[in-house]
Write an enzyme that holds these catalytic residues in place. Sequence first.
Site, mmCIF file in Angstrom:
data_model
loop_
_atom_site.group_PDB
_atom_site.id
_atom_site.type_symbol
_atom_site.label_atom_id
_atom_site.label_comp_id
_atom_site.label_asym_id
_atom_site.label_seq_id
_atom_site.Cartn_x
_atom_site.Cartn_y
_atom_site.Cartn_z
ATOM 1 N N ARG A 144 0.852 -1.202 0.000
ATOM 2 C CA ARG A 144 0.000 0.000 0.000
ATOM 3 C C ARG A 144 0.882 1.244 0.000
ATOM 4 O O ARG A 144 1.116 1.872 1.021
ATOM 5 C CB ARG A 144 -0.937 -0.012 1.201
ATOM 6 C CG ARG A 144 -1.890 -1.183 1.200
ATOM 7 C CD ARG A 144 -2.934 -1.058 2.291
ATOM 8 N NE ARG A 144 -4.051 -0.250 1.857
ATOM 9 C CZ ARG A 144 -5.090 0.062 2.647
ATOM 10 N NH1 ARG A 144 -5.114 -0.341 3.895
ATOM 11 N NH2 ARG A 144 -6.076 0.781 2.192
ATOM 12 N N GLN B 147 -1.428 2.749 -5.962
ATOM 13 C CA GLN B 147 -2.856 2.948 -5.679
ATOM 14 C C GLN B 147 -3.751 2.448 -6.813
ATOM 15 O O GLN B 147 -4.811 1.884 -6.569
ATOM 16 C CB GLN B 147 -3.138 4.418 -5.400
ATOM 17 C CG GLN B 147 -2.709 4.865 -4.017
ATOM 18 C CD GLN B 147 -3.047 6.314 -3.746
ATOM 19 O OE1 GLN B 147 -3.142 7.122 -4.668
ATOM 20 N NE2 GLN B 147 -3.238 6.664 -2.488
ATOM 21 N N ASP C 230 -4.404 -1.269 -6.515
ATOM 22 C CA ASP C 230 -4.899 -1.751 -5.220
ATOM 23 C C ASP C 230 -6.295 -2.359 -5.338
ATOM 24 O O ASP C 230 -7.304 -1.694 -5.110
ATOM 25 C CB ASP C 230 -4.894 -0.588 -4.209
ATOM 26 C CG ASP C 230 -5.167 -1.047 -2.785
ATOM 27 O OD1 ASP C 230 -5.486 -2.241 -2.595
ATOM 28 O OD2 ASP C 230 -5.075 -0.219 -1.869
ATOM 29 N N SER D 58 -8.579 -2.492 -2.120
ATOM 30 C CA SER D 58 -9.307 -1.258 -1.822
ATOM 31 C C SER D 58 -10.476 -1.049 -2.775
ATOM 32 O O SER D 58 -11.563 -0.636 -2.358
ATOM 33 C CB SER D 58 -8.362 -0.055 -1.887
ATOM 34 O OG SER D 58 -7.445 -0.083 -0.822
ATOM 35 N N TYR E 221 -2.595 -1.857 7.373
ATOM 36 C CA TYR E 221 -3.435 -2.968 7.815
ATOM 37 C C TYR E 221 -3.129 -3.313 9.269
ATOM 38 O O TYR E 221 -1.988 -3.269 9.703
ATOM 39 C CB TYR E 221 -3.182 -4.226 6.973
ATOM 40 C CG TYR E 221 -3.615 -4.109 5.533
ATOM 41 C CD1 TYR E 221 -4.963 -4.153 5.180
ATOM 42 C CD2 TYR E 221 -2.670 -3.959 4.522
ATOM 43 C CE1 TYR E 221 -5.352 -4.056 3.858
ATOM 44 C CE2 TYR E 221 -3.055 -3.856 3.183
ATOM 45 C CZ TYR E 221 -4.394 -3.907 2.869
ATOM 46 O OH TYR E 221 -4.777 -3.813 1.557
#
Length: 367
Positions: free
Chosen positions: A122, A127, A130, A133, A228
């Site tokens: 992350r 991004q 990801d 997410s 996390y």
Amino acid sequence: MKLAVIRETKPFERRVALTPEVCKQLIQAGFECHLEHDAGKTSFFDDTAYTAVGVIIQNDKSALLAAADVVLKVNPLTTDEIASMKKGAVAISFMYAATNPEMVEAAAKQGISAFSVDAIPRISRAQKMDALSSQANLAGYKSVIIGAYHLGKIFPLLMTAAGTIKPAKVVIMGAGVAGLQAIATAKRLGAVVEVSDIRPETKEQVESLGGKFIEVKGDDSIKIEGGYVKGVSEDFLKRQQEVISKHICEADLVITTALIPGKKAPMLIPEDVVKNMKFGSVIVDMAVEQGGNCACSEFAKTVEKHGVTIVGEANIPSMLPLNASELYAKNIATFLLHLATKDGFKWEIEEEITKGSLIVHNGRILK
């Protein structure tokens, strides 16, 4: 390179790894895209949409796998699927390597390489890759809609000639990507929203969305890596339950989102708390696939216990298959283009994204 997308076989799964739009972009980049017949049907993408952009449709799954340089999938490949792949080929999917050792071992035995999209670090430049997410974002939205469906009252304050209806109270446990989207959705629907998270830094995000943060004093047992939560003590969970149980018992809807990668989901709502909840209230347990955050939730079932409706949907992102597939396809294509060109993989083993996500390399287990 030949890319192969195969049909998902996991129960309750309706997503597909690549959409026609993303296939078109990859074909323009020089890749060859092959798709198993009807792989996109449950995501509302039929074969004609793929063939229109140059995708080759195949009926023989084994032949498709045997010829592919790269196999793209949403869920972990099965051992049979891996056994059909040629030596030196590459698999890219959610692997959840910590809980799927048999897949890792099968990949090593077959002499292939395997990247796990759930292990992509992350960091800001990753991004767009990801997938955790992007899927959690949709799940957070859908969880509120599911809760609203099962709840016997509306969310917003409503003033009518017949009287005033008070707004529903929603408690959300966990302010990660799913939790934050759930907060925003519940607020847009007019609910009063309270939120609990063991990471104090999420307070500002919660309040910026209009939620009220329920504070629980942390301790040294909380381990956070890359955004996390990796571990938390039983003592802290007990104190957290004591603080938020009062809020839960006053709530109309409770949504739980807490997960610890590679481990059983933490128990947040024991049965004695469920017994004290309002009659007719609802719990949506988003962690049910990993054991659940509620003691009374059941995998892939909606049950009523102690007057409370408890929803344990098996695969919430897959309930929005069109959007979930669109986002996942963009994630995985961005990831693939970072790792490779049309001519082959770069194999920059020490590069941060590659190092974090490469589980097996040419038959050698790396982590």
